[in-house]
Design a protein around this motif. Structure first.
Motif, PDB file in Angstrom:
ATOM      1  N   HIS A   3      -1.433   1.131  -5.420  1.00 44.18           N
ATOM      2  CA  HIS A   3      -2.942   1.134  -5.073  1.00 44.18           C
ATOM      3  C   HIS A   3      -3.686   0.043  -6.140  1.00 44.18           C
ATOM      4  O   HIS A   3      -2.861  -0.673  -6.951  1.00 44.18           O
ATOM      5  CB  HIS A   3      -3.791   2.363  -5.498  1.00 44.18           C
ATOM      6  CG  HIS A   3      -3.906   2.926  -6.822  1.00 44.18           C
ATOM      7  ND1 HIS A   3      -2.730   3.687  -7.347  1.00 44.18           N
ATOM      8  CD2 HIS A   3      -4.774   2.671  -7.985  1.00 44.18           C
ATOM      9  CE1 HIS A   3      -3.246   3.907  -8.673  1.00 44.18           C
ATOM     10  NE2 HIS A   3      -4.268   3.442  -8.928  1.00 44.18           N
ATOM     11  N   SER A  40      -7.761  -4.800  -1.175  1.00 47.27           N
ATOM     12  CA  SER A  40      -7.066  -4.446   0.250  1.00 47.27           C
ATOM     13  C   SER A  40      -6.127  -5.558   0.745  1.00 47.27           C
ATOM     14  O   SER A  40      -5.306  -5.186   1.291  1.00 47.27           O
ATOM     15  CB  SER A  40      -8.345  -4.157   0.885  1.00 47.27           C
ATOM     16  OG  SER A  40      -9.034  -2.881   0.490  1.00 47.27           O
ATOM     17  N   LEU A  60       2.164   3.633  -7.807  1.00 46.78           N
ATOM     18  CA  LEU A  60       1.813   5.055  -7.276  1.00 46.78           C
ATOM     19  C   LEU A  60       2.747   5.971  -8.317  1.00 46.78           C
ATOM     20  O   LEU A  60       2.377   7.031  -8.554  1.00 46.78           O
ATOM     21  CB  LEU A  60       2.039   5.295  -5.960  1.00 46.78           C
ATOM     22  CG  LEU A  60       0.977   4.671  -5.141  1.00 46.78           C
ATOM     23  CD1 LEU A  60       1.052   4.750  -3.578  1.00 46.78           C
ATOM     24  CD2 LEU A  60      -0.539   5.197  -5.560  1.00 46.78           C
ATOM     25  N   LEU A  75      -2.785  -5.425  -0.958  1.00 36.29           N
ATOM     26  CA  LEU A  75      -1.997  -4.192  -0.391  1.00 36.29           C
ATOM     27  C   LEU A  75      -1.357  -4.597   1.189  1.00 36.29           C
ATOM     28  O   LEU A  75      -0.515  -3.736   1.150  1.00 36.29           O
ATOM     29  CB  LEU A  75      -2.823  -3.049  -0.442  1.00 36.29           C
ATOM     30  CG  LEU A  75      -3.012  -2.455  -1.901  1.00 36.29           C
ATOM     31  CD1 LEU A  75      -4.272  -1.351  -1.658  1.00 36.29           C
ATOM     32  CD2 LEU A  75      -2.017  -2.104  -2.769  1.00 36.29           C
ATOM     33  N   ARG A 108       0.779  -1.250   0.161  1.00 35.99           N
ATOM     34  CA  ARG A 108       0.010   0.063  -0.187  1.00 35.99           C
ATOM     35  C   ARG A 108       0.848   1.213  -0.019  1.00 35.99           C
ATOM     36  O   ARG A 108       0.500   2.317  -0.482  1.00 35.99           O
ATOM     37  CB  ARG A 108      -0.907  -0.124   1.083  1.00 35.99           C
ATOM     38  CG  ARG A 108      -0.158  -0.100   2.340  1.00 35.99           C
ATOM     39  CD  ARG A 108      -1.603  -0.035   3.629  1.00 35.99           C
ATOM     40  NE  ARG A 108      -0.829  -0.142   4.933  1.00 35.99           N
ATOM     41  CZ  ARG A 108      -0.347   1.057   5.551  1.00 35.99           C
ATOM     42  NH1 ARG A 108      -0.630   2.332   5.058  1.00 35.99           N
ATOM     43  NH2 ARG A 108       0.306   1.124   6.699  1.00 35.99           N
TER      44      ARG A 108
END
Length: 109
Positions: free
Chosen positions: A11, A95, A28, A98, A7
């Motif tokens: 993303h 999620s 990112l 990540l 994370r």
């Protein structure tokens, strides 16, 4: 070397197609893509989803957009219309991915 969760440098988005979860992992920053490509292998994702993904994991590289795409076969207990799982459509799998930890050179942070 620093140990970080994905994370911090990526993303992700996830969804489903039948009994297969689909996770897109997007860097990112452009310089993070090479780290993702090196560290986040299909085998490593398979181990991360142990007990959830019962089939194979396929990885597709999309360097032009700085992303990796993973297909986690046999991971949704039959899919949205058949499964009694809380997340039968794999929406939370991004999620979960990540949270995977990787090693990254200190000068990349």
């Amino acid at each position: 070397m620093a140990r970080i969760q994905l994370r911090r440098i990526a993303h992700a988005r996830s969804g489903d197609k039948g009994n297969t979860a689909n996770i897109g992992l997007i860097a990112l920053k452009p310089q993070y893509y090479e780290i993702l490509a090196r560290e986040v292998t299909a085998d490593r994702v398979k181990r991360h989803f142990k007990g959830i993904c019962l089939g194979e994991v396929e990885r597709f590289e999309l360097p032009n957009i700085g992303a990796l795409n993973f297909l986690l076969h046999e991971s949704l207990d039959g899919g949205g219309t058949l499964s009694l799982k809380i997340d039968a459509q794999g929406k939370t799998y991004s999620s979960a991915l990540l949270r995977m930890e990787i090693d990254i050179p200190d000068d990349c942070l």
